[in-house]
Design an enzyme around this catalytic site. Structure first.
Site, PDB file in Angstrom:
ATOM      1  N   GLU A 419       0.839  -1.121  -0.008  1.00 43.06           N
ATOM      2  CA  GLU A 419      -0.048  -0.101   0.011  1.00 43.06           C
ATOM      3  C   GLU A 419       0.874   1.368   0.064  1.00 43.06           C
ATOM      4  O   GLU A 419       0.904   2.095   0.966  1.00 43.06           O
ATOM      5  CB  GLU A 419      -1.001  -0.151   1.171  1.00 43.06           C
ATOM      6  N   GLU A 497      -4.182 -10.397   0.197  1.00 39.34           N
ATOM      7  CA  GLU A 497      -5.065 -10.510   1.365  1.00 39.34           C
ATOM      8  C   GLU A 497      -6.697 -10.734   0.886  1.00 39.34           C
ATOM      9  O   GLU A 497      -6.991 -10.188   0.010  1.00 39.34           O
ATOM     10  CB  GLU A 497      -5.061  -9.070   1.925  1.00 39.34           C
TER      11      GLU A 497
HETATM   12  C1  GAL Z   1      -5.037  -3.868   4.086  1.00 44.27           C
HETATM   13  C2  GAL Z   1      -3.664  -3.575   4.344  1.00 44.27           C
HETATM   14  C3  GAL Z   1      -3.337  -4.449   5.602  1.00 44.27           C
HETATM   15  C4  GAL Z   1      -4.514  -4.130   6.679  1.00 44.27           C
HETATM   16  C5  GAL Z   1      -5.746  -4.442   6.149  1.00 44.27           C
HETATM   17  C6  GAL Z   1      -7.039  -4.467   7.142  1.00 44.27           C
HETATM   18  O1  GAL Z   1      -5.404  -2.894   3.252  1.00 44.27           O
HETATM   19  O2  GAL Z   1      -2.785  -3.903   3.586  1.00 44.27           O
HETATM   20  O3  GAL Z   1      -2.138  -3.972   6.337  1.00 44.27           O
HETATM   21  O4  GAL Z   1      -4.466  -2.784   7.055  1.00 44.27           O
HETATM   22  O5  GAL Z   1      -6.093  -3.688   4.981  1.00 44.27           O
HETATM   23  O6  GAL Z   1      -6.986  -4.920   8.225  1.00 44.27           O
END
Ligand code: GAL
Length: 983
Positions: A419, A497
């Site tokens: 990010e 993620e």
């Molecule tokens: C994503 C980010 C993570 C964490 C997650 C939410 O956008 O890469 O570091 O913040 O969201 O828990």
């Protein structure tokens, strides 16, 4: 001179980065107790040279002591601070405020020239957050940033025979903090080891060793690139390699006719010794080829599917300080839950983690220590990832990451960071990495257009988006035009993620997995995230709890948003982890009918020989037959059919359960560990003819029950009870009340700006608006018959025109006291329901009992998180039925109840026709009491034990960061009914 506003990565005196090697050169640890003092603000430059504390004769008798490694905020100095996207200081790059907590560290150590006679002595820091300036015996040695990266200085010329003084000033904030905006605690300090490293003359400064294996032939290549002295000998006794090169020009990759592959499932390592006459370095090399072929990512020639988690380094007591036993325990727990991949979110872990990953077997995506997420809030204006002023700092981070960790077989992909928008510095990092190590693809999620990365990566996509990317393109590729979209769709697709595991959840894990099964281009992903980041704290009265953002009085913080792991802060696996294990079973077992089952091997490398199949048949939860079967020999990707032995027909509810278990113990689980489970119902429960009534009313008593005049139950045998009360409310989960990353503290719709539709407020906002938490009840009628009672209740919230009408029909028959509940919605409902059921009040004393039930278990389950649940007989203490999530919320629902015994209370559920089995839940607090409470210790005193019987609950989803509950798991208002018998 301080370097707080310097976007350079550190002083020129830092040595070239190199691998973290195991060598026989001398090492002296400087870990231990150091003198320490904390300044609230940057003490500023010392005009006439080094600060006084760096001098040899400085008086530090008034200072505190602190262990190194540690974070000072966890040792009584200052406090941790949590933010997700936001910077806790003004966005004024590269500057940071003067109110900059600054920790002075100082220790005296012995050193003698004999430590590394004729050689050099290096001072090594493995991790300091965020900027350190170093003095040895009063002389400034240098400064560095890059909190989770290694730094070395040659201090030989500053050392004296005998006592030496090492002084380190650490600033919490520095220009480098702009590059370290990861979603985690800000935890300054010297949090990894400090040591002296002897560098013998003619030693090996660095070694880069890569093992390649041709998947077609099984032949291997060992490519060893030493830096330092000559000649160099490479020995691999197991492979008969013993090769000496006298000059760099002689170096050639060594070929091996046949070598075993390293994979996460077969983590085969070979000991490789690289030596000069002065030093031997011992490496453990794995041979595997990782390659992108078209839209496939292959490891050792077969598709590499990530069944992974995002892992931060977080420990409730130590923060990011490494502890080997703790980490080994974590990795073993992962493997026991069918997790075989890790993304090191969002920074390189302690180097030993990677050695353990090599040994235990994980596919690792190794991520650089880089995140500039806060610039998102200013439309990426001034983003360091794209600003030439930060080029050196970004490249430095890439270099130090790759150099330190380049020798690990487990590392299969480099990730540029997280990010940080997009920009030229990221592209340059990728370019540098490609030059240095072309054996691993490059990942970075923010490269939406795919200009400089090798795989297409997304976080938290919907199922529809995944299907669109992988199949029929029904929507544009995320934020890019058609040409770039076409480029991305031609690459392997990875979810860096997904399935945000915050609180009770995530839902839909099985749905994501079904897409991995359906689309070869989709290479799996990494659940966000492995563990809650709560820090162990105590209230004034000594009650332990796990602190999250705001609990340390931080003025700017993001609350509970870092309690989003599959494992709770104290290491307790959540039901979400159990669900993941079920969804990621390495072999699947599917009932085809009668005695036939299909077995599918979903592993990457392994066959089925290491597994055995145990089966059992249970009638009404009581085992009637069991056995062990050999699984058919199946190569990865293959399937076969097995037949269970014949067993006598059932007359009652029969379930057959199959479990694939390890035949022998492994490095991460004992023999018998179950890796896969499946169930099939072979016979339904026989309907029980209702038996004639055995009595009627005696005053207000009907059988063992006593009712009041309004039809409420007030006594059951010796127990004072209350209810049943119709109920639609559940304490909102994080996914019920959050809407993307914008709303942490409250479900206030004004604060939401999630990934979903901004016009669609979080579920709990709608539920609260409609008053589902505060239904008001009105008894419409109570009718007593000879052997029963019918109570009709209308339940509505203040100033609403919709509600539910419930009929509780009690009847005494030969089985006991039967309660049939019928609930019907009326009026203009326009939102889902959290639950639909009824609540009974029980005496508090029953909370001390053990609950025994025949139903689904062992853990809670919900419509979109039910793969791990199976039908059987289970027992648990009442307090163990719920989960201590980061903050109180819905927990403990177990659908499909057949019977429940709790001390003197026995009840049986009866399904018939459209009347399903209810779920049950036991809790010392009502759903209303659990609502809006920040920590468990803030719950009001318990007023008793509450038994909920629910016809249904709403799904979980993962809307805290990702998609909401899918329509098929949503509980829309509908008529429900269920029957239970108290006997
Ligand atoms: C994503 C980010 C993570 C964490 C997650 C939410 O956008 O890469 O570091 O913040 O969201 O828990």
């Amino acid at each position: 001179m301080t370097h707080l506003g310097d976007s350079a990565p550190g002083s020129d005196t830092r040595l070239a980065p190199r691998a973290w090697l195991r060598s026989d050169a001398p090492v002296q640890s400087l870990d231990g107790e150091w003198a320490f003092r904390l300044h609230d603000a940057d003490p500023g430059d010392d005009v006439d040279g080094p600060p006084p504390f760096a001098a040899i004769d400085a008086d530090v008798s008034g200072w505190d002591r602190i262990p190194v490694p540690s974070h000072w905020g966890l040792h009584g100095h200052g406090h941790p601070t949590y933010t997700n996207i936001r910077y806790p200081f003004p966005l004024d790059p590269p500057h940071v405020p003067d109110a900059n907590p600054t920790g002075d560290h100082r220790r005296v150590f012995e050193w003698h020239p004999s430590f590394c006679a004729g050689g050099r002595t290096l001072l090594r820091f493995e991790g300091v957050e965020s900027l350190a300036t170093v003095w040895v015996n009063g002389a400034e040695i240098g400064w560095f940033t890059g909190s989770r990266l290694m730094t070395e200085f040659d201090i030989t010329d500053h050392l004296v025979d005998g006592e030496n003084v090492l002084a380190v000033r650490v600033h919490q904030w520095s220009a480098a903090s702009y590059l370290e905006d990861q979603d985690q605690w800000w935890l300054p300090g010297i949090f990894r080891s400090v040591s002296l490293q002897g560098r013998p003359a003619n030693g090996l400064d660095d070694v880069f060793a890569r093992g390649d294996r041709d998947p077609a032939t099984g032949a291997g290549t060992l490519d060893v690139r030493p830096r330092g002295g000559w000649p160099v000998t490479v020995r691999v006794p197991e492979l008969g390699i013993d090769e000496t090169w006298t000059a760099p020009s002689e170096i050639v990759p060594l070929t091996i006719d046949a070598v075993d592959a390293w994979t996460a499932e077969t983590p085969r390592l070979y000991d490789v010794d690289v030596s000069t006459d002065a030093e031997t370095v011992r490496l453990r090399v794995g041979f595997r080829r990782v390659e992108v072929v078209g839209d496939r990512l292959l490891a050792d020639g077969r598709p590499l599917i990530f069944r992974g988690v995002n892992r931060h380094e977080t420990d409730p007591d130590r923060g990011r300080v490494f502890d080997e036993e703790y980490v080994r325990g974590e990795l073993e727990l992962m493997r026991r839950h069918n997790i075989t991949a890790i993304r090191t979110a969002h920074q390189p872990p302690h180097p030993r983690v990677l050695e353990l990953a090599d040994e235990l077997g994980f596919w690792v995506v190794l991520e650089c220590d880089l995140e500039t997420h806060g610039f998102w809030d200013v439309e990426w204006t001034g983003n360091p990832a794209d600003d030439p002023a930060w080029r050196a700092a970004c490249l430095d981070r890439a270099r130090r990451t790759i150099e330190r960790d380049k020798n690990h077989a487990s590392v299969v992909m480099w990730s540029l960071g997280n990010e940080s928008g997009t920009g030229r510095n990221l592209a340059e990092m990728a370019g540098w990495i490609r030059e240095r190590d072309d054996s691993r693809p490059i990942h970075y999620e923010g490269d939406y257009g795919g200009a400089y990365t090798d795989v297409y990566s997304r976080m938290y996509p919907t199922l529809e988006e995944i299907a669109s990317v992988c199949g029929e393109q029904t929507m544009p590729v995320h934020e890019i035009g058609p040409a770039e979209g076409a480029r991305q769709r031609a690459k392997p697709f990875v979810l860096c993620e997904f399935a945000h595991a915050m609180g009770n959840g995530p839902g839909s894990l099985a749905d994501y997995e079904s897409l991995v099964e359906a689309y070869p281009r989709l290479h799996g992903g990494f659940v966000w995230e492995w563990r809650d980041h709560g820090i162990r704290a105590r209230t004034d009265d000594g009650t332990e709890f796990f602190a999250y953002g705001g609990d340390f009085g931080e003025p700017v913080h993001d609350g509970v948003y870092l309690m989003d792991g599959l494992v709770l802060s104290d290491g307790t696996p959540s039901p979400g982890l159990g669900e993941l294990a079920a969804v990621w079973a390495p072999v699947t077992l599917e009932h085809l009918g009668e005695r036939s089952w299909r077995v599918r091997n979903r592993q990457h490398t392994l066959g089925t020989a290491h597994l055995e199949l145990q089966w059992r048949a249970e009638d009404d939860g009581i085992p009637v037959s069991s056995g062990t079967l050999d699984l058919p020999a199946l190569a990865p990707g293959d399937e076969g059919v097995i037949e269970l032995p014949e067993i006598p027909d059932a007359t009652t509810e029969r379930w057959v359960t199959l479990e694939a278990a390890l035949r022998e113990g492994s490095a991460w689980a004992p023999a018998g560990h179950v890796v896969s489970r499946a169930q099939a119902q072979l016979h339904a429960a026989a309907p029980r003819p209702a038996r004639a009534a055995t009595g009627g009313w005696r005053g207000d008593a009907l059988g063992d029950a006593v009712f009041d005049r309004r039809g409420g139950l007030v006594r059951w045998r010796d127990l004072e009870v209350s209810g049943p009360l119709p109920e639609l409310w559940r304490a909102p989960t994080e996914n019920d009340q959050l809407d993307g990353q914008g709303s942490y503290e409250t479900a206030d719709p004004a604060l939401t700006h999630g990934r979903g539709d901004e016009d669609t407020p979080a579920s709990s906002v709608r539920w609260l608006e409609r008053g589902l938490d505060r239904l008001q009840h009105r008894v419409l009628s109570v009718e007593r018959s000879d052997d029963g009672l019918v109570q009709r209740v209308r339940s509505m919230a203040a100033h609403s025109a919709q509600g539910i009408e419930t009929t509780f029909s009690w009847r005494l028959d030969g089985d006991g006291l039967r309660l049939h509940t019928d609930i019907r919605p009326f009026g203009p409902w326009d939102c889902t329901w959290p639950r639909v059921g009824a609540r009974f009040g029980l005496p508090a004393a029953l909370a001390g009992e053990r609950a025994h039930w025949f139903g689904t278990g062992p853990a809670e389950s919900y419509p979109d998180s039910a793969e791990a649940a199976y039908v059987g007989r289970f027992a648990a203490d009442v307090d163990a039925l719920g989960v201590a999530y980061g903050r109180p919320q819905e927990t403990g629902h177990r659908p499909g109840l057949r019977s429940l015994d709790l001390g003197p209370l026995h009840l049986r559920a009866v399904a018939s026709g459209s009347t399903g089995l209810p779920g049950f839940q036991l809790d010392r607090h009502t759903a209303q009491e659990r609502t809006g409470v920040a920590h468990a210790h803030e719950l009001p005193p318990s007023r008793g034990l509450w038994l909920y019987l629910d016809a249904a609950q709403h799904g979980l989803g993962s809307r805290a960061c990702g998609p909401d509950v899918l329509p098929r798991y949503a509980l829309w208002p509908r008529a429900v009914s269920w029957t239970v018998v108290f006997d």
